[in-house]
Scaffold this motif. Sequence first.
Motif, short mmCIF file in Angstrom:
data_model
loop_
_atom_site.label_atom_id
_atom_site.label_comp_id
_atom_site.label_asym_id
_atom_site.label_seq_id
_atom_site.Cartn_x
_atom_site.Cartn_y
_atom_site.Cartn_z
N PRO A 1 0.82 -1.22 0.00
CA PRO A 1 0.00 0.00 0.00
C PRO A 1 0.85 1.26 0.00
CG PRO A 1 -0.72 -1.54 1.70
CD PRO A 1 0.58 -2.06 1.17
N SER A 2 0.24 2.36 -0.40
CA SER A 2 0.89 3.66 -0.27
C SER A 2 1.09 3.99 1.21
CB SER A 2 0.03 4.74 -0.93
OG SER A 2 -0.19 4.46 -2.29
N ALA A 3 2.02 4.88 1.49
CA ALA A 3 2.30 5.26 2.88
C ALA A 3 1.07 5.92 3.50
CB ALA A 3 3.48 6.21 2.92
N PHE A 4 0.84 5.62 4.78
CA PHE A 4 -0.28 6.21 5.49
C PHE A 4 0.06 6.33 6.96
CE2 PHE A 4 -0.86 1.63 5.43
CZ PHE A 4 -1.15 1.33 6.75
N HIS B 1 -10.84 -6.33 6.40
CA HIS B 1 -10.84 -7.32 5.32
C HIS B 1 -11.41 -6.78 4.02
CE1 HIS B 1 -9.24 -11.01 7.05
NE2 HIS B 1 -9.74 -10.59 8.20
N SER B 2 -12.02 -5.64 4.03
CA SER B 2 -12.46 -4.99 2.80
C SER B 2 -11.47 -3.92 2.36
CB SER B 2 -13.85 -4.37 2.98
OG SER B 2 -14.81 -5.34 3.25
N LEU B 3 -11.04 -3.10 3.33
CA LEU B 3 -10.18 -1.97 3.00
C LEU B 3 -8.75 -2.38 2.66
CD1 LEU B 3 -9.72 1.06 2.74
CD2 LEU B 3 -9.37 1.16 5.22
N LEU B 4 -8.14 -3.24 3.45
CA LEU B 4 -6.73 -3.56 3.25
C LEU B 4 -6.43 -4.19 1.88
CD1 LEU B 4 -5.68 -4.80 6.81
CD2 LEU B 4 -5.27 -2.57 5.75
N PRO B 5 -7.24 -5.12 1.38
CA PRO B 5 -6.98 -5.61 0.02
C PRO B 5 -7.05 -4.51 -1.03
CG PRO B 5 -8.44 -7.11 1.18
CD PRO B 5 -8.32 -5.89 2.04
N MET B 6 -7.98 -3.57 -0.87
CA MET B 6 -8.06 -2.45 -1.80
C MET B 6 -6.82 -1.58 -1.73
SD MET B 6 -12.08 -1.40 -1.33
CE MET B 6 -12.00 -0.11 -2.57
N MET B 7 -6.29 -1.40 -0.52
CA MET B 7 -5.06 -0.61 -0.36
C MET B 7 -3.87 -1.31 -1.00
SD MET B 7 -5.65 0.72 3.56
CE MET B 7 -4.00 1.43 3.70
N LYS B 8 -3.80 -2.62 -0.86
CA LYS B 8 -2.69 -3.36 -1.46
C LYS B 8 -2.72 -3.30 -2.98
CE LYS B 8 -2.03 -6.62 2.34
NZ LYS B 8 -2.09 -8.04 2.78
N LEU B 9 -3.92 -3.23 -3.54
CA LEU B 9 -4.06 -3.12 -4.99
C LEU B 9 -4.01 -1.67 -5.47
CD1 LEU B 9 -6.91 -5.74 -5.51
CD2 LEU B 9 -4.50 -5.98 -6.19
N ARG B 10 -3.80 -0.74 -4.55
CA ARG B 10 -3.77 0.71 -4.84
C ARG B 10 -5.10 1.21 -5.39
NH1 ARG B 10 1.63 2.78 -4.73
NH2 ARG B 10 2.83 1.30 -3.47
N LEU B 11 -6.19 0.50 -5.04
CA LEU B 11 -7.52 0.98 -5.38
C LEU B 11 -8.00 1.98 -4.34
CD1 LEU B 11 -9.18 -2.38 -6.50
CD2 LEU B 11 -8.28 -0.55 -7.96
#
Length: 285
Positions: A3-6, A35-45
Amino acid sequence: MIPSAFEYIRPGSLSEALAQLAQGGDGAKLMSGGHSLLPMMKLRLAAPGTLIDIAELPELQGIMIGTNEIVIGAATTHAQLEHHAELAEAMPLLPSIAGLIADPTVRNRGTIGGSLAHADPSADWPAAMLALDATVEVIGPKGQRSIPAASFFKGLFETDLRLDEIVVRVRIPAGSNQRGAYRKFRHPASGYAVVGVAVVLAYEANRCSGGRIAVTGHSAHAFRAKAAEAALAGYAGQPDQTERLIDLAFTGASPLEDRFADADYRTQLGRTMLRRALVDAISPV
């Protein structure tokens, strides 16, 4: 991917979480199970600048079973609902749905509030909340709001929840003279509902007096099949009435399409799931 830095923040109270959410603005995101947000962050969505972890907030915890209603804190995990013995006695539909969600890892971390706020069109809880006529309580800078589930889900990943609000709890009316059932066709990889149908039938003097039918996975958001609900009175499993209810439930609904299920297949799955849920709901408990 990474994920991007946060910035990661774990507030100690609900008021602190609200303040941090307001301070972070559009760049802040709430996280409970993740479980919804973290996969989206890993995909940069999704690339939030601030991640606010509310999973441990005491104001969001607990399952309270009263005479007239059941209250569930937003940070309650699927696993807690699945294994709650008193809840299984009072409203068995909830633990049965919880046990069908994804896998044990997801159920141990994912939360009911997070699922409702994310509003995935294939999530299980939205159908349950609609069929059970639940109310979603949220809080923001302007105070608390109580949103009927029927008004909460607006579109694809869209709800009535404002950006500066947090889901606090859900309230579900408790009724002794009702029977519920949930059937879903499970996606073999994700465990999400390709289509899922929740049915709650109300009884008076051992006769069905009405009820609610809610569908998830079929369209851009979970929906109540109100035309079918209007024809539930007197239903006792008659084959001709069952088929009429199924026709009414999906007439006019716009099915989603993806590589796993096109529109016709998804609708046919929905019809089958509703047929099975109706059979389950009228069976003796």
